[in-house]
Design a protein around this motif. Structure first.
Motif, short mmCIF file in Angstrom:
data_model
loop_
_atom_site.label_atom_id
_atom_site.label_comp_id
_atom_site.label_asym_id
_atom_site.label_seq_id
_atom_site.Cartn_x
_atom_site.Cartn_y
_atom_site.Cartn_z
N PRO A 216 66.71 8.79 65.09
CA PRO A 216 66.52 7.87 64.10
C PRO A 216 66.91 6.58 64.28
O PRO A 216 68.27 6.39 64.76
N THR B 13 57.42 8.86 55.95
CA THR B 13 57.05 8.98 57.35
C THR B 13 58.17 10.12 57.71
O THR B 13 58.63 9.68 58.73
N VAL B 14 58.04 11.50 57.40
CA VAL B 14 59.24 12.11 57.50
C VAL B 14 59.63 12.35 58.93
O VAL B 14 60.69 12.61 59.41
N GLY B 15 58.42 12.50 59.94
CA GLY B 15 58.67 12.46 61.45
C GLY B 15 59.47 13.80 61.87
O GLY B 15 59.11 14.76 61.00
N LEU B 16 60.59 13.70 62.50
CA LEU B 16 61.25 14.71 63.04
C LEU B 16 62.46 15.07 61.99
O LEU B 16 63.15 16.05 62.28
N GLY B 17 62.41 14.25 60.79
CA GLY B 17 63.35 14.58 59.79
C GLY B 17 64.88 14.09 59.86
O GLY B 17 65.64 14.45 59.43
N GLY B 18 64.85 13.06 61.04
CA GLY B 18 66.28 12.51 61.22
C GLY B 18 66.70 11.94 60.03
O GLY B 18 67.84 12.02 59.57
N ASP C 47 54.02 13.40 56.14
CA ASP C 47 53.72 12.86 57.41
C ASP C 47 52.21 13.21 57.74
O ASP C 47 51.62 14.23 57.35
N ARG C 48 51.50 12.32 58.40
CA ARG C 48 50.11 12.39 58.82
C ARG C 48 49.85 13.49 59.96
O ARG C 48 48.81 13.86 59.90
N ASP C 49 51.16 13.54 60.65
CA ASP C 49 50.80 14.50 62.03
C ASP C 49 51.12 15.95 61.47
O ASP C 49 52.44 16.21 61.37
N THR D 104 54.17 17.41 64.09
CA THR D 104 55.33 17.06 63.56
C THR D 104 56.09 17.64 62.42
O THR D 104 57.07 18.05 62.25
N GLY E 99 50.01 14.39 54.91
CA GLY E 99 49.05 13.46 54.37
C GLY E 99 49.22 11.97 54.92
O GLY E 99 50.32 11.84 55.68
N LEU F 133 58.04 3.29 60.37
CA LEU F 133 56.52 3.15 60.67
C LEU F 133 56.46 3.68 62.17
O LEU F 133 57.39 3.75 62.97
N PHE G 107 55.44 5.51 65.53
CA PHE G 107 55.22 6.91 65.86
C PHE G 107 56.50 7.42 66.28
O PHE G 107 57.52 6.49 66.81
N SER G 108 56.71 8.61 66.62
CA SER G 108 58.04 9.27 67.20
C SER G 108 58.09 9.47 68.67
O SER G 108 57.06 9.18 69.15
N MET H 294 46.98 9.96 64.91
CA MET H 294 48.31 10.41 64.24
C MET H 294 48.01 11.76 63.94
O MET H 294 48.67 12.82 64.06
C1 LIG Z 1 59.10 6.61 63.78
S1 LIG Z 1 58.44 7.99 63.11
C2 LIG Z 1 59.56 8.64 62.02
C3 LIG Z 1 60.90 9.20 62.41
C4 LIG Z 1 61.74 9.74 61.51
N1 LIG Z 1 62.33 8.70 60.52
C5 LIG Z 1 62.97 10.54 62.09
O1 LIG Z 1 63.90 10.28 61.96
O2 LIG Z 1 62.61 11.53 62.55
C6 LIG Z 1 56.98 7.80 62.27
C7 LIG Z 1 56.20 9.32 61.78
O3 LIG Z 1 55.54 8.44 60.99
C8 LIG Z 1 54.12 9.25 60.86
N2 LIG Z 1 53.05 8.35 60.39
C9 LIG Z 1 52.65 7.22 60.77
N3 LIG Z 1 51.52 6.79 60.09
C10 LIG Z 1 51.64 7.47 58.92
C11 LIG Z 1 50.74 7.38 57.75
N4 LIG Z 1 49.71 6.62 57.48
N5 LIG Z 1 51.09 8.48 56.64
C12 LIG Z 1 51.92 9.39 56.98
N6 LIG Z 1 52.78 9.41 58.24
C13 LIG Z 1 52.56 8.67 59.09
C14 LIG Z 1 54.10 9.56 62.25
O4 LIG Z 1 53.17 10.82 62.34
C15 LIG Z 1 55.47 9.99 62.73
O5 LIG Z 1 55.85 10.99 62.63
#
Ligand SMILES: C[S@@+](CC[C@H](N)C(=O)[O-])C[C@H]1O[C@@H](n2cnc3c(N)ncnc32)[C@H](O)[C@@H]1O
Length: 305
Positions: free
Chosen positions: A13, A35-40, A59-61, A64, A84, A108, A110-111, A134
């Motif tokens: 993160p 944008t929870v991503g990998l949850g860091g 998260d959209r993905d 992930t 979502g 914002l 991608f991870s 995504m």
């Molecule tokens: C930089 S990563 C987040 C990493 C996270 N903060 C962590 O520490 O692991 C950005 C994440 O935002 C998600 N994302 C991007 N656009 C999105 C959207 N419009 N809605 C929801 N999630 C989105 C991506 O799929 C990605 O997992």
């Protein structure tokens, strides 16, 4: 994910201390990570808001989100995750009974996990299908489909508008010329095409010659800028009085939207927020040394009046 690799190692993160300073998580608080991503960041928010803070993550993905669930399982019912698009944040929050929140985070882009997976097609460094979605199980179209269907002028506009690429016209012409011979389907094919379209003397020094083209396509495929505008407008409506919003962006187009949106809120009558960062917070040299991704990160934060 390879055997034995911890989820936390798949993505580091950025600006973590600065995010916690901005959001000031506390016990009993309710936090949204859009944008929870990998949850860091989410994990740190949960630790800092123990024992009773709650985290709602989006998260959209889908791929992930499976990993985020695994990482955050230790926090039990303090966590709720949902797949979502944050562009639909208002509807998702209403549907799930989420909010108001004491803190909202958007980190914002991608991870590293997504970037490192060649099959996602985000990277010109690894050959893979030209996808870039995504949410690849959703109904959106891939970068390959987009490049097959847009006119030369439309491709040029995407490259200009979403990456300020100086050589947009030449790259667009080359794409249209090459696709007559064979469809563009791989990241390596597109990276080679861009390198051939831009004169060698004009190649940028700090970034790969195809960086801007890939950024522009990713933004177009995922409708990222319009989605960000909508997500921010929904988010402010979900923030409790005194609650804080923190956005981390990675390129100037995103940062401009965040800056202008925050300013608009601060100047409205009555003001909806006061700004916590007059200038964006950037990473320290030390952080950049250990995590190159932090190089382009900018954090802005505001507090709901
Ligand atoms: C930089 S990563 C987040 C990493 C996270 N903060 C962590 O520490 O692991 C950005 C994440 O935002 C998600 N994302 C991007 N656009 C999105 C959207 N419009 N809605 C929801 N999630 C989105 C991506 O799929 C990605 O997992």
């Amino acid at each position: 994910m390879g055997a034995g690799v911890a989820i936390g190692e798949l993505h580091v993160p950025v600006l973590l201390t600065e995010t916690l300073d901005a959001l000031r998580p506390h016990a009993g608080g309710r936090y949204l990570d859009a944008t929870v991503g990998l949850g860091g960041h989410a994990e740190a928010l949960l630790i800092e808001s123990a024992p009773t803070g709650h985290l709602y993550g989006l998260d959209r993905d889908a791929e992930t989100l499976v990993l985020a669930k695994e990482r955050l399982r230790q926090f039990g019912d303090r966590v709720e995750l949902f797949q979502g698009d944050f562009a639909m944040l208002g509807a998702i929050a209403a549907e799930n009974g989420w909010g108001p929140f004491d803190g909202i985070l958007f980190d914002l882009g991608f991870s590293s996990f997504q970037l490192d997976d060649a099959s996602r097609g985000f990277s010109f460094m690894r050959d893979g299908p030209l996808d870039m979605r995504m949410d690849r199980h959703g109904d959106g179209i891939s970068a390959a489909e987009l490049l097959a269907k847009l006119s030369e002028r439309e491709i040029e506009r995407v490259l200009q508008d979403y990456s300020e690429e100086r050589w947009a016209r030449r790259i667009a012409a080359r794409i249209v010329q090459d696709r007559r011979e064979q469809p563009l389907t791989s990241t390596a094919q597109l990276a080679r095409l861009v390198a051939a379209a831009v004169p060698r003397r004009a190649w940028p020094r700090r970034i790969h010659v195809a960086t801007r083209t890939f950024q522009a396509l990713r933004i177009a495929v995922n409708d990222e800028l319009a989605g960000l505008r909508r997500g921010l407008q929904d988010a402010i409506g979900l923030l409790a009085t005194g609650g804080r919003i923190c956005i981390i962006s990675f390129h100037s187009l995103e940062d401009r939207i965040v800056k202008e949106t925050f300013r608009g809120w601060a100047r409205s009558d009555p003001p909806r927020v006061h700004l916590l960062t007059k200038r964006p917070v950037i990473a320290t040299e030390r952080e950049i040394e250990v995590n190159l991704r932090a190089r382009s990160a900018k954090l802005r934060a505001a507090e709901r009046c």
